[in-house]
Motif scaffolding. Sequence first.
Motif, PDB file in Angstrom:
ATOM      1  N   UNK A 194      18.680 -19.873 -79.021  1.00  0.00           N
ATOM      2  CA  UNK A 194      18.499 -18.873 -79.941  1.00  0.00           C
ATOM      3  C   UNK A 194      17.413 -17.783 -79.800  1.00  0.00           C
ATOM      4  N   UNK A 195      17.136 -17.851 -78.601  1.00  0.00           N
ATOM      5  CA  UNK A 195      16.007 -16.906 -77.948  1.00  0.00           C
ATOM      6  C   UNK A 195      16.295 -16.273 -76.540  1.00  0.00           C
ATOM      7  N   UNK A 196      16.059 -15.014 -76.557  1.00  0.00           N
ATOM      8  CA  UNK A 196      16.235 -14.320 -74.981  1.00  0.00           C
ATOM      9  C   UNK A 196      15.001 -13.400 -74.747  1.00  0.00           C
ATOM     10  N   UNK A 197      14.849 -13.346 -73.390  1.00  0.00           N
ATOM     11  CA  UNK A 197      13.609 -12.747 -72.991  1.00  0.00           C
ATOM     12  C   UNK A 197      13.897 -11.019 -73.088  1.00  0.00           C
ATOM     13  N   UNK A 198      12.752 -10.424 -73.434  1.00  0.00           N
ATOM     14  CA  UNK A 198      12.663  -9.072 -73.566  1.00  0.00           C
ATOM     15  C   UNK A 198      11.475  -8.403 -72.995  1.00  0.00           C
ATOM     16  N   UNK A 199      10.973  -7.132 -73.080  1.00  0.00           N
ATOM     17  CA  UNK A 199       9.847  -6.687 -72.723  1.00  0.00           C
ATOM     18  C   UNK A 199       9.369  -5.699 -73.895  1.00  0.00           C
ATOM     19  N   UNK A 200       8.260  -5.734 -73.827  1.00  0.00           N
ATOM     20  CA  UNK A 200       7.689  -4.604 -74.791  1.00  0.00           C
ATOM     21  C   UNK A 200       6.403  -4.094 -74.277  1.00  0.00           C
ATOM     22  N   UNK A 201       5.848  -2.905 -74.861  1.00  0.00           N
ATOM     23  CA  UNK A 201       4.565  -2.123 -74.489  1.00  0.00           C
ATOM     24  C   UNK A 201       3.622  -2.710 -75.387  1.00  0.00           C
ATOM     25  N   UNK A 202       2.489  -3.208 -74.630  1.00  0.00           N
ATOM     26  CA  UNK A 202       1.327  -4.018 -75.601  1.00  0.00           C
ATOM     27  C   UNK A 202       0.265  -3.353 -74.847  1.00  0.00           C
ATOM     28  N   UNK A 203      -1.075  -3.411 -75.369  1.00  0.00           N
ATOM     29  CA  UNK A 203      -2.310  -2.838 -74.876  1.00  0.00           C
ATOM     30  C   UNK A 203      -3.100  -4.079 -74.521  1.00  0.00           C
ATOM     31  N   UNK A 204      -3.926  -3.978 -73.298  1.00  0.00           N
ATOM     32  CA  UNK A 204      -4.658  -5.163 -72.826  1.00  0.00           C
ATOM     33  C   UNK A 204      -5.794  -5.355 -73.604  1.00  0.00           C
ATOM     34  N   UNK A 205      -6.425  -6.570 -73.679  1.00  0.00           N
ATOM     35  CA  UNK A 205      -7.716  -6.666 -74.171  1.00  0.00           C
ATOM     36  C   UNK A 205      -8.859  -6.095 -73.353  1.00  0.00           C
ATOM     37  N   UNK A 206      -9.760  -5.318 -74.077  1.00  0.00           N
ATOM     38  CA  UNK A 206     -10.879  -4.879 -73.269  1.00  0.00           C
ATOM     39  C   UNK A 206     -12.198  -4.914 -74.144  1.00  0.00           C
ATOM     40  N   UNK A 207     -12.765  -5.679 -73.845  1.00  0.00           N
ATOM     41  CA  UNK A 207     -14.205  -5.808 -74.779  1.00  0.00           C
ATOM     42  C   UNK A 207     -14.928  -4.654 -74.679  1.00  0.00           C
ATOM     43  N   UNK A 208     -14.984  -4.092 -73.331  1.00  0.00           N
ATOM     44  CA  UNK A 208     -15.799  -2.646 -73.296  1.00  0.00           C
ATOM     45  C   UNK A 208     -17.081  -2.705 -72.849  1.00  0.00           C
ATOM     46  N   UNK A 209     -17.419  -4.001 -72.324  1.00  0.00           N
ATOM     47  CA  UNK A 209     -18.599  -4.136 -71.680  1.00  0.00           C
ATOM     48  C   UNK A 209     -18.652  -5.469 -71.154  1.00  0.00           C
TER      49      UNK A 209
END
Length: 443
Positions: A339-354
């Motif tokens: 019931x599931x198939x692989x795909x891609x999406x655009x996501x942002x990386x986690x960045x604490x900032x320091x």
Amino acid sequence: PPRGPAPPFAFSADGGAVSAAGQVFLLLPPGTTRWRATFGFDLSGAPKGSRGVSSLGAGTVTAAEPLDASALRQSFFMAGPIGTWPAGHAQDGFFGAWQGRPAFDAGALLAWTGALHGHYRQMFGQTRPAPYGVFLRYNPINAGGGVGLHHAFVTTFGTGRGADLASIRITLAHEMFHTFQPYVTRPGGLESAWFGEGLATFYQARLPFRFGMIDADAFLHDLNWTAARYYTSAMASVPNAQVPARFWADTRIRTLPYDRGMLYFATVDHALRQKSGGRENLDTLVLALLARQKAGAALANADWEDQLVQHLGPQGVADFRAFLDGAVPLPASDAFGPCFARTTTRLRRYELGFATDVLAEPKRVVRGLVTGSAAALAGVRDGDEIVDPVPQDGIQGEQTQELTLRLRRDGRVFTVTYLPRGETVDAWQWRRVPVSPGTACAL
């Protein structure tokens, strides 16, 4: 504790009740001697209607087997005006208790958890029920986390995601699995967390889905949350041997055993199904290792490799060693069922900032501020003191959740809120696909 992600051992007095792990208040006997142990409560000075519950059950209970100091320190205790499930729970088998006022039906949650515990017992062949208690209590800092103890698990609730019932169910499914699973203990410590935590993350939604206790959408949500956190991580390919040194200093390292381990086990499960025509899966290897452990063996990576050679041949070992070296696992499109198939999406990386180390230090003073980061743009400055602990493991997987820091600068305390995200990258996800009526989605 100075860092947000810490086990809920310490005393809590929420709701007029008290709870704590034995290690913070019991006087422990020396050495490795095992002792006949009875847990009991004197509630004569407690509010009317108070009850006492321990890892062994309700009221005064004598352990079925002698306990050593380790079992005593890893026991849990809760007493006062608390809730319990079932109302007249026995001292043998599954039970639960909660402290405070969660924003959900705690009794219904514990009933669900007890049913899942029964499925686990059947899967792992546990014929004689042993006491197992689930304790719920409030945590204002790192809600949703928890810790496995002697015949018990403690999890915490809060607000926001910390009160999300679906998320808490998955946490309980994960932690109860630890009670039944085998463990690789050589090498010792966090270098073997890929096995224990990876397995529990692999099964935390798969088993409730298999047993009809969550639906396909809930399973898919858990899968994609884990995949998003891993495939957007800048630390995705850090070798496993480097995990122990940075485990507490960087949330992106701390979550690797869970996320990368889960995705690796998905590749193994799929390979086993393909090679055996569906007769074998990851359960086959897990139960074989559990039998070896019950026979007295201390499991090592070599034991896992033995199973891989037997069932997948030399390529299985080569893939495993590449995984330990930091190779990014990518399950097949249909690895999680029809019931599931692989795909891609655009996501942002986690960045604490320091510098991430700051959040694990007793006095959290910002340094290494990243110029142009969301933290810098929000007004965070090098030298700011972060007043409260900051949990990150959960927020790392949430694309739109903002981070609030309470800062002290020049004697003034103020808050700064920002979205801790950096560059946008392609990330693997899975989606629902149309299937014929009657198709079984769960593997």
